[in-house]
Write a protein that holds these residues in place. Sequence first.
Motif, PDB file in Angstrom:
ATOM      1  N   MET A   1     -35.156  41.298  -5.809  1.00 26.90           N
ATOM      2  CA  MET A   1     -36.594  41.032  -5.804  1.00 26.90           C
ATOM      3  C   MET A   1     -36.856  39.549  -5.590  1.00 26.90           C
ATOM      4  N   GLU A  52     -31.497  50.368  -6.691  1.00 22.14           N
ATOM      5  CA  GLU A  52     -31.327  49.560  -7.909  1.00 22.14           C
ATOM      6  C   GLU A  52     -30.685  50.410  -9.009  1.00 22.14           C
ATOM      7  N   GLU A 100     -30.729  41.603  -9.618  1.00 19.51           N
ATOM      8  CA  GLU A 100     -32.098  42.087  -9.860  1.00 19.51           C
ATOM      9  C   GLU A 100     -32.617  41.455 -11.148  1.00 19.51           C
ATOM     10  N   SER A 255     -37.273  48.129 -14.286  1.00 17.63           N
ATOM     11  CA  SER A 255     -37.176  49.504 -13.767  1.00 17.63           C
ATOM     12  C   SER A 255     -36.483  49.482 -12.415  1.00 17.63           C
ATOM     13  N   SER A 256     -36.019  50.654 -12.011  1.00 24.29           N
ATOM     14  CA  SER A 256     -35.323  50.735 -10.726  1.00 24.29           C
ATOM     15  C   SER A 256     -36.109  51.575  -9.733  1.00 24.29           C
ATOM     16  N   CYS A 257     -36.007  51.192  -8.471  1.00 17.85           N
ATOM     17  CA  CYS A 257     -36.727  51.962  -7.451  1.00 17.85           C
ATOM     18  C   CYS A 257     -35.892  52.040  -6.180  1.00 17.85           C
ATOM     19  N   GLN A 259     -36.265  51.406  -2.072  1.00 20.06           N
ATOM     20  CA  GLN A 259     -37.125  50.827  -1.036  1.00 20.06           C
ATOM     21  C   GLN A 259     -36.480  51.009   0.329  1.00 20.06           C
ATOM     22  N   ARG A 304     -43.524  54.805 -12.774  1.00 21.82           N
ATOM     23  CA  ARG A 304     -43.413  53.456 -13.329  1.00 21.82           C
ATOM     24  C   ARG A 304     -44.479  52.498 -12.839  1.00 21.82           C
ATOM     25  N   ILE A 308     -45.137  48.270 -13.984  1.00 18.16           N
ATOM     26  CA  ILE A 308     -44.726  47.001 -13.359  1.00 18.16           C
ATOM     27  C   ILE A 308     -45.953  46.191 -13.002  1.00 18.16           C
ATOM     28  N   TYR A 383     -48.674  43.031  -8.363  1.00 16.14           N
ATOM     29  CA  TYR A 383     -47.872  44.232  -8.082  1.00 16.14           C
ATOM     30  C   TYR A 383     -48.855  45.390  -7.999  1.00 16.14           C
ATOM     31  N   ARG A 497     -42.397  50.767  -0.471  1.00 15.80           N
ATOM     32  CA  ARG A 497     -41.948  50.317  -1.780  1.00 15.80           C
ATOM     33  C   ARG A 497     -42.283  51.191  -2.993  1.00 15.80           C
TER      34      ARG A 497
HETATM   35  N1  GLU Z   1     -37.549  47.148  -9.471  1.00 16.68           N
HETATM   36  C1  GLU Z   1     -38.845  47.076  -8.852  1.00 16.68           C
HETATM   37  C2  GLU Z   1     -39.491  48.464  -8.823  1.00 16.68           C
HETATM   38  O1  GLU Z   1     -39.039  49.344  -9.528  1.00 16.68           O
HETATM   39  C3  GLU Z   1     -38.818  46.486  -7.460  1.00 16.68           C
HETATM   40  C4  GLU Z   1     -38.269  45.100  -7.367  1.00 16.68           C
HETATM   41  C5  GLU Z   1     -38.083  44.669  -5.926  1.00 16.68           C
HETATM   42  O2  GLU Z   1     -39.087  44.417  -5.243  1.00 16.68           O
HETATM   43  O3  GLU Z   1     -36.936  44.642  -5.466  1.00 16.68           O
HETATM   44  O4  GLU Z   1     -40.445  48.685  -8.110  1.00 16.68           O
END
Ligand code: GLU
Length: 753
Positions: A1, A52, A100, A255-257, A259, A304, A308, A383, A497
């Motif tokens: 990020m 992530e 991260e 948190s994890s996502c 992309q 989530r 965020i 965000y 995203r």
């Molecule tokens: N971990 C963040 C999410 O769950 C995103 C961070 C990033 O932009 O890499 O959206």
Amino acid sequence: MGLLSLGTPLDWHESRKHNEHVRENGIEQLINIFKQHGERQNDHFYWGDEVEYMLVDIDSSNKTAKLAIDRDSILDDLNDPSKPEIAMKAINNNVSFHPEYGRYMIEATPLKPYDGESLSDYVYVEENMVKRREVSQSELPKHIIPLTLTTYPRMGCGNFTSPTAKPIGPASQSLFLPDEIINRHVRFPTLTANIRKRRGHKVAINLPIYPDTNTKLIDDSIPKRDLFPSDEEPWLGASQPGHVYMDSMGFGMGSSCLQITVQPSDIHEARYLYDTLAPLTPILMAVSAAAPIFKGFLVNQDVRWNVISGAVDDRTFLERDIKPYRGLDFFGGLDVPDEVKVHFDKLGGGPGVNGDHITNEFGDTTITTLDGKPVQKIPKSRYESIDSYLSDEGYRSDPYFKKSYNDIYSPINKKVYDKLISTKLFDAPLAHHFAHLFIRDPLVIFSERVNQNNNLDNDHFENLQSTNWQTLRFKPPALYSDIDDLTKTPGWRVEFRPLEIQLTDFENAAYSVFITLVSKAILKFSPDFYMPISKVDSNMKTAHGVDASTDAKFWFRNPSQWRLNNEDFKGYDLTWFDRFVNDGNDLFDDNVVYLNGYVEVNNGIENGIVEHEDCQNVKLTAQELIDGSDTFPGLIKMIVKLIATDLLPANWQNSSHHCKSRQFARDLELIRNYLKLISGRASGKIPTVARFLRNFVLKHPDYKQDSKVSERINYDLVQASVAITNLDFKHHQPLLEEYFGEEIASYLQTRTN
Ligand code: GLU
Ligand code: MG
């Protein structure tokens, strides 16, 4: 990020003196980027994904599972050229590891982008993801496992880390999260502290507790403490009754996502693609939902995103247009002279009254910070969902975009807007987009990087760009000194995203492939998905709901106005794979149908259009959008037609009507199962990860119908997640069948054997 520079990060009160410098130079850098890359064309359709992970330490003798916060050195090792035996593992497997926000987190991507023109690269994604787990696991002890959970269920509950750490850190001042969960790189604690300092108080996230029969609608986990002045905040209004209260950046950025970034051929395609993906963002987020538990509570939502959003919300009370807590002022850490603050207070500047201070349509108030920037009313956190479309004017001679679609109040930095327009390189929607990103202050500035060469560096631009974390990111190329061969450098890209991370590589590959194929199909078939951006925002709220994937209806442009001809897509549903792969599996003699669609297939949906609220926009379920109906195609048919007409190897397109290669049939079977998964999640045939996790808790023998996720439930849930991640059919067949549904489970089981 975001950007990782080495050096000395400035504390907010020092860093704010450079805010205008960073913005001014960032915009010069952006203008230079447009000069260097504005005209480039014919870039190849490359793409990539980012996954992530959380490192979870499992102690099976004590039956606990904790976040491992002392294993982050593996990231250094995996990237350390002086340890080639480790670093080469990543390189040889075409994977790349990144830091991260969380010290317990790692991120991994393919080292080289995938080729979006080649079907075999879509099939390869999952293999690459498997390698990422294998390589990272090979550097970890067996009891520490990289898991792709979107949120850690007991984040912020007692001793949830390994080793234990106390929540007494000065960076976050959190009552729940120790600073030791934050990445050691100086950028991250500084980011955490500067958000708090700019805002003037801690972030405050409140999620409705899931109401079960024995649930006390109260967050009883908030300690009374007297360590920092901010400890009082929950009792001054930060914590809301009936809600789980969270007070720190880590609850969100920890948190994890998943992309996905794609590279269309030029800036015009990228703008149209960005706009056309925008209405899909909330709906696909709902279909990927994986976050029903926060801070040890089942909550009454599934994703989530708003967590965020709240976790990095650096806006002051004035910017948010709400009354400050007792003892705090409207201005937080903004550089506003004391006399102005006093005067403002005398005028009774408060919510409702604040309107008087707004001077123009950009939401500027009469107050400016010392660097001359007007303080604004800002409806959204950094965000958030995107604020405006970019327009397809340069892409199509008869554009679909209408100004009226950008219908929400979206403050801009007027100085930046005027500057961009004056260069004649930016039209109004594009200038608005960047001028909106530039209403923000830079959050971390490194003293060594204050002065930059605007013809070569883009850090100041990226500083703002990469801390505007929106549902989509429009990504310009970087600046290069040798412009002879720009074609080899990354071009204009769009990042998708909103998706939550899924437990298995199979699913993460499925969602990545789905988004990329949808993007490619959009560019091929040119649908018109525009609708007012206010409706996309309203869908974003809807998408948070429990089971929104199956139960909610979302605004969408009326399919009759997508400018797609339903007839062109007939037969390109999931049955196409069967007919193409299995020779003879149809009733017709004319084999052409195998490649080119089929006769009408009724998928059981009567008529997709549910509510005719107005003729231009209607409400659809996720399933209708994804599967289509007998009157409109839906995303899957667009994808299948794209595969059949563009992505099959040339020899099949020209000569044979059937798939003659076993390997190729297997590849197609995999892609069909990816599409089936997404379709099944929308139809309810397959539970979303959120639904699965919620059920897991609700059915657990230790669960007391009180919405609480105990340490033991958390441990069992982590163990189940490990079994699912490993596709451990041998020991956990019923679990995997519940998770994937029987059809996909059986596909995966035979595939593994
Ligand atoms: N971990 C963040 C999410 O769950 C995103 C961070 C990033 O932009 O890499 O959206
Ligand atoms: Mg990331």
